[in-house]
Motif scaffolding. Structure first.
Motif, mmCIF file in Angstrom:
data_model
loop_
_atom_site.group_PDB
_atom_site.id
_atom_site.type_symbol
_atom_site.label_atom_id
_atom_site.label_comp_id
_atom_site.label_asym_id
_atom_site.label_seq_id
_atom_site.Cartn_x
_atom_site.Cartn_y
_atom_site.Cartn_z
ATOM 1 N N SER A 133 29.195 35.387 31.031
ATOM 2 C CA SER A 133 29.211 33.998 31.475
ATOM 3 C C SER A 133 28.060 33.684 32.422
ATOM 4 O O SER A 133 27.769 34.458 33.337
ATOM 5 N N PRO A 134 27.421 32.515 32.255
ATOM 6 C CA PRO A 134 26.394 32.096 33.210
ATOM 7 C C PRO A 134 26.981 31.680 34.557
ATOM 8 O O PRO A 134 26.276 31.655 35.559
ATOM 9 N N ASN A 135 28.266 31.339 34.564
ATOM 10 C CA ASN A 135 28.951 30.925 35.792
ATOM 11 C C ASN A 135 30.187 31.809 35.984
ATOM 12 O O ASN A 135 31.321 31.389 35.781
ATOM 13 N N HIS A 136 29.924 33.051 36.388
ATOM 14 C CA HIS A 136 30.985 34.058 36.376
ATOM 15 C C HIS A 136 32.057 33.797 37.420
ATOM 16 O O HIS A 136 33.223 34.151 37.225
ATOM 17 N N ARG A 137 31.726 33.187 38.565
ATOM 18 C CA ARG A 137 32.759 32.897 39.562
ATOM 19 C C ARG A 137 33.770 31.882 39.030
ATOM 20 O O ARG A 137 34.954 31.933 39.363
ATOM 21 N N GLU A 138 33.289 30.980 38.218
ATOM 22 C CA GLU A 138 34.191 29.990 37.637
ATOM 23 C C GLU A 138 35.236 30.662 36.759
ATOM 24 O O GLU A 138 36.437 30.374 36.865
ATOM 25 N N VAL A 139 34.805 31.583 35.902
ATOM 26 C CA VAL A 139 35.753 32.180 34.962
ATOM 27 C C VAL A 139 36.669 33.193 35.642
ATOM 28 O O VAL A 139 37.879 33.210 35.380
ATOM 29 N N ILE A 140 36.123 34.033 36.524
ATOM 30 C CA ILE A 140 37.019 35.007 37.149
ATOM 31 C C ILE A 140 37.880 34.350 38.224
ATOM 32 O O ILE A 140 38.986 34.805 38.505
ATOM 33 N N GLY A 141 37.397 33.250 38.803
ATOM 34 C CA GLY A 141 38.225 32.508 39.751
ATOM 35 C C GLY A 141 39.451 31.909 39.082
ATOM 36 O O GLY A 141 40.487 31.725 39.727
ATOM 37 N N GLU A 142 39.332 31.623 37.796
ATOM 38 C CA GLU A 142 40.477 31.110 37.044
ATOM 39 C C GLU A 142 41.492 32.218 36.767
ATOM 40 O O GLU A 142 42.701 32.006 36.829
ATOM 41 N N PHE A 143 40.993 33.433 36.481
ATOM 42 C CA PHE A 143 41.880 34.561 36.181
ATOM 43 C C PHE A 143 42.596 35.101 37.423
ATOM 44 O O PHE A 143 43.743 35.543 37.357
ATOM 45 N N LEU A 144 41.885 35.104 38.558
ATOM 46 C CA LEU A 144 42.296 35.930 39.688
ATOM 47 C C LEU A 144 43.662 35.633 40.292
ATOM 48 O O LEU A 144 44.436 36.573 40.542
ATOM 49 N N PRO A 145 44.030 34.382 40.604
ATOM 50 C CA PRO A 145 45.291 34.175 41.324
ATOM 51 C C PRO A 145 46.496 34.822 40.644
ATOM 52 O O PRO A 145 47.278 35.537 41.283
ATOM 53 N N ILE A 336 19.238 44.092 29.819
ATOM 54 C CA ILE A 336 20.463 44.267 30.604
ATOM 55 C C ILE A 336 21.518 43.353 30.000
ATOM 56 O O ILE A 336 21.352 42.126 29.990
ATOM 57 N N PRO A 337 22.622 43.892 29.465
ATOM 58 C CA PRO A 337 23.580 43.063 28.732
ATOM 59 C C PRO A 337 24.356 42.056 29.568
ATOM 60 O O PRO A 337 24.862 41.073 29.043
ATOM 61 N N SER A 338 24.459 42.281 30.882
ATOM 62 C CA SER A 338 25.236 41.378 31.731
ATOM 63 C C SER A 338 24.371 40.223 32.227
ATOM 64 O O SER A 338 23.311 40.440 32.832
ATOM 65 N N ARG A 339 24.824 38.979 32.016
ATOM 66 C CA ARG A 339 24.027 37.830 32.453
ATOM 67 C C ARG A 339 23.890 37.769 33.975
ATOM 68 O O ARG A 339 22.765 37.602 34.468
ATOM 69 N N PRO A 340 24.963 37.908 34.767
ATOM 70 C CA PRO A 340 24.765 37.873 36.218
ATOM 71 C C PRO A 340 23.932 39.038 36.730
ATOM 72 O O PRO A 340 23.131 38.872 37.653
ATOM 73 N N ARG A 341 24.091 40.218 36.126
ATOM 74 C CA ARG A 341 23.282 41.355 36.574
ATOM 75 C C ARG A 341 21.827 41.167 36.181
ATOM 76 O O ARG A 341 20.913 41.554 36.910
ATOM 77 N N ARG A 342 21.596 40.554 35.019
ATOM 78 C CA ARG A 342 20.229 40.269 34.600
ATOM 79 C C ARG A 342 19.590 39.245 35.544
ATOM 80 O O ARG A 342 18.417 39.390 35.920
ATOM 81 N N ALA A 343 20.357 38.256 35.959
ATOM 82 C CA ALA A 343 19.838 37.269 36.912
ATOM 83 C C ALA A 343 19.531 37.916 38.251
ATOM 84 O O ALA A 343 18.509 37.616 38.887
ATOM 85 N N ARG A 344 20.415 38.825 38.692
ATOM 86 C CA ARG A 344 20.165 39.535 39.948
ATOM 87 C C ARG A 344 18.863 40.328 39.854
ATOM 88 O O ARG A 344 18.070 40.365 40.807
ATOM 89 N N HIS A 345 18.620 40.959 38.717
ATOM 90 C CA HIS A 345 17.382 41.714 38.536
ATOM 91 C C HIS A 345 16.175 40.789 38.619
ATOM 92 O O HIS A 345 15.147 41.130 39.230
ATOM 93 N N ARG A 346 16.266 39.613 38.013
ATOM 94 C CA ARG A 346 15.166 38.651 38.085
ATOM 95 C C ARG A 346 14.882 38.254 39.541
ATOM 96 O O ARG A 346 13.718 38.088 39.932
ATOM 97 N N ILE A 347 15.925 38.110 40.333
ATOM 98 C CA ILE A 347 15.737 37.765 41.745
ATOM 99 C C ILE A 347 15.006 38.887 42.474
ATOM 100 O O ILE A 347 14.112 38.644 43.291
ATOM 101 N N GLU A 348 15.378 40.123 42.182
ATOM 102 C CA GLU A 348 14.689 41.263 42.788
ATOM 103 C C GLU A 348 13.222 41.290 42.361
ATOM 104 O O GLU A 348 12.328 41.578 43.169
ATOM 105 N N GLU A 349 12.964 40.995 41.089
ATOM 106 C CA GLU A 349 11.578 40.902 40.631
ATOM 107 C C GLU A 349 10.820 39.819 41.402
ATOM 108 O O GLU A 349 9.656 40.017 41.800
#
Length: 414
Positions: A133-145, A336-349
């Protein structure tokens, strides 16, 4: 009072240098370490703290705030309180419900708890959706409670010691998922509560993988708070615990051991210890080489593919701009198969490009991060700092590009 003494904040309003010194001492950080993080000499730090040099430029103030892990710029610059949220992202709309589920204290229930097998299948689904997911907090925030409530209920209703250990392993992982949701949100007390509960649940499970994951998350929380010694203590103790198990370990335990080796290197890099940082990266690399080629750990992302990204992170934390760019180019062909992890890598770059004096490349890379996972960059303090710095560039084109990205990630309003 000696000229080198820490000022009493109650005597008079503190100037910038005094505030910087007080915050540095609070972190237990020497002038040499702070200067190294800023690419400045210890003498420069001392002159700023004594007021011999005037308040630095905005870009340097932001670097100092990052190095000292300042959450509110008013702590550093004084004036009236200015809630800045530079290194904490905005509160997510699902945060109140997640907070409510964590804070509840249910002692009885007339509802039957789901089986641990069913809970684990839901967790597997949650991790999978997070990575895609491009917006992972949205989806896991729905699952979590509901997931938090059901996992807690499974522990309370476990009939045997073995069932209770299995339920605790699931609960520890649910708290781990919660920590991913809560990271960089404006409720650090809640994050620490989840982190500590995850450690306790993992210990109760007696499961090596659960213990390793909880330790990995706790080490990150300590390091991000500037508590490097505590991060090292957790990481090294858990590595010692897992190492004798590795000859007979399954892939997940093997992977979490590798992830912890890298975390030890990451913390060493934050300290500025080049030799130790790369030594631990090498140890993590050796473990990654023994994993199946397509394997990707569902929580830590540890894998053969991630080691190139980890090398960029080590170089960036060591403030080696040229090496950061070299490592980024070496890792460019790896997916990198994970979208949030791939974005994190781009930030490090992007951090590496900025360190190397390539601000246009840094902004272009941050745009790639935004396209991969907008929510990741919105909550990342490093990305926000780069965008703010470049929004004051002398280049009109760069200022415009930075301003457009600042609007997208919520640093500026459109």
């Amino acid at each position: 009072m000696p000229s080198d003494a820490t000022p009493d904040p109650g005597v008079e309003a503190l100037v910038f240098g005094q505030r910087m010194k007080m915050l540095r001492n609070r972190r237990g950080m020497s002038r040499t370490v702070l200067g190294g993080l800023l690419d400045k000499s210890p003498s420069w730090v001392k002159q700023v703290e004594r007021g011999i040099l005037h308040t630095p430029s905005l870009s340097m103030v932001l670097r100092i705030a990052e190095a000292l892990r300042v959450r509110d710029l008013a702590e550093l610059v004084g004036c009236q309180p200015i809630p800045t949220e530079l290194f904490i992202g905005p509160g997510h709309q699902r945060l109140p419900k997640v907070r409510e589920a964590i804070n509840r204290f249910p002692v009885s229930s007339d509802r039957q708890a789901p089986t641990t097998a069913y809970l684990r299948s839901r967790l597997t689904r949650a991790w999978s959706v997070r990575h895609s997911s491009p917006n992972h907090r949205e989806v896991i925030g729905e699952f979590l409670p509901e997931l938090i409530r059901d996992a807690q209920l499974a522990v309370r209703q476990a009939d045997t010691a073995a069932d209770r250990r299995a339920a605790h392993a699931v609960l520890a992982e649910v708290y781990g998922l919660s920590q991913f949701f809560l990271s960089y949100q404006p409720d650090s007390a809640l994050l620490w509560r989840v982190c500590e509960r995850g450690l306790v649940a993992a210990q109760e499970s007696e499961h090596p993988h659960a213990i390793g994951v909880a330790a990995w998350l706790a080490a990150q929380a300590h390091r991000d708070s500037g508590h490097f010694d505590a991060a090292d203590a957790i990481t090294h103790e858990t590595i010692r615990f897992l190492t004798p198990l590795l000859p007979e370990a399954d892939t997940e335990v093997f992977a979490i051991a590798g992830a912890l080796q890298f975390e030890a290197g990451y913390t060493a890099a934050r300290r500025g210890d080049t030799a130790v940082a790369w030594s631990y990266w090498d140890k993590a690399r050796a473990l990654a080489d023994r994993l199946p080629p397509t394997y990707f750990h569902p929580i830590t992302s540890f894998s053969d593919a991630i080691m190139g990204a980890h090398a960029v992170t080590v170089a960036v934390e060591l403030h080696a701009g040229g090496e950061s760019v070299r490592q980024a180019e070496a890792a460019a062909s790896v997916s990198i198969p994970s979208r949030p992890r791939r974005a994190r890598h781009r930030i490090e770059e992007a951090r590496g490009y900025q360190l190397d004096g390539q601000p246009d490349a840094a902004l272009a890379t941050l745009e790639k991060a935004f396209n991969s996972a907008p929510e990741t960059i919105r909550y990342n303090g490093y990305a926000r700092r780069i965008v703010l710095e470049e929004s004051e560039s002398k280049s009109p084109a760069r200022r415009r590009r930075a301003a457009e990205l600042a609007v997208k990630i919520g640093v500026l309003t459109g």
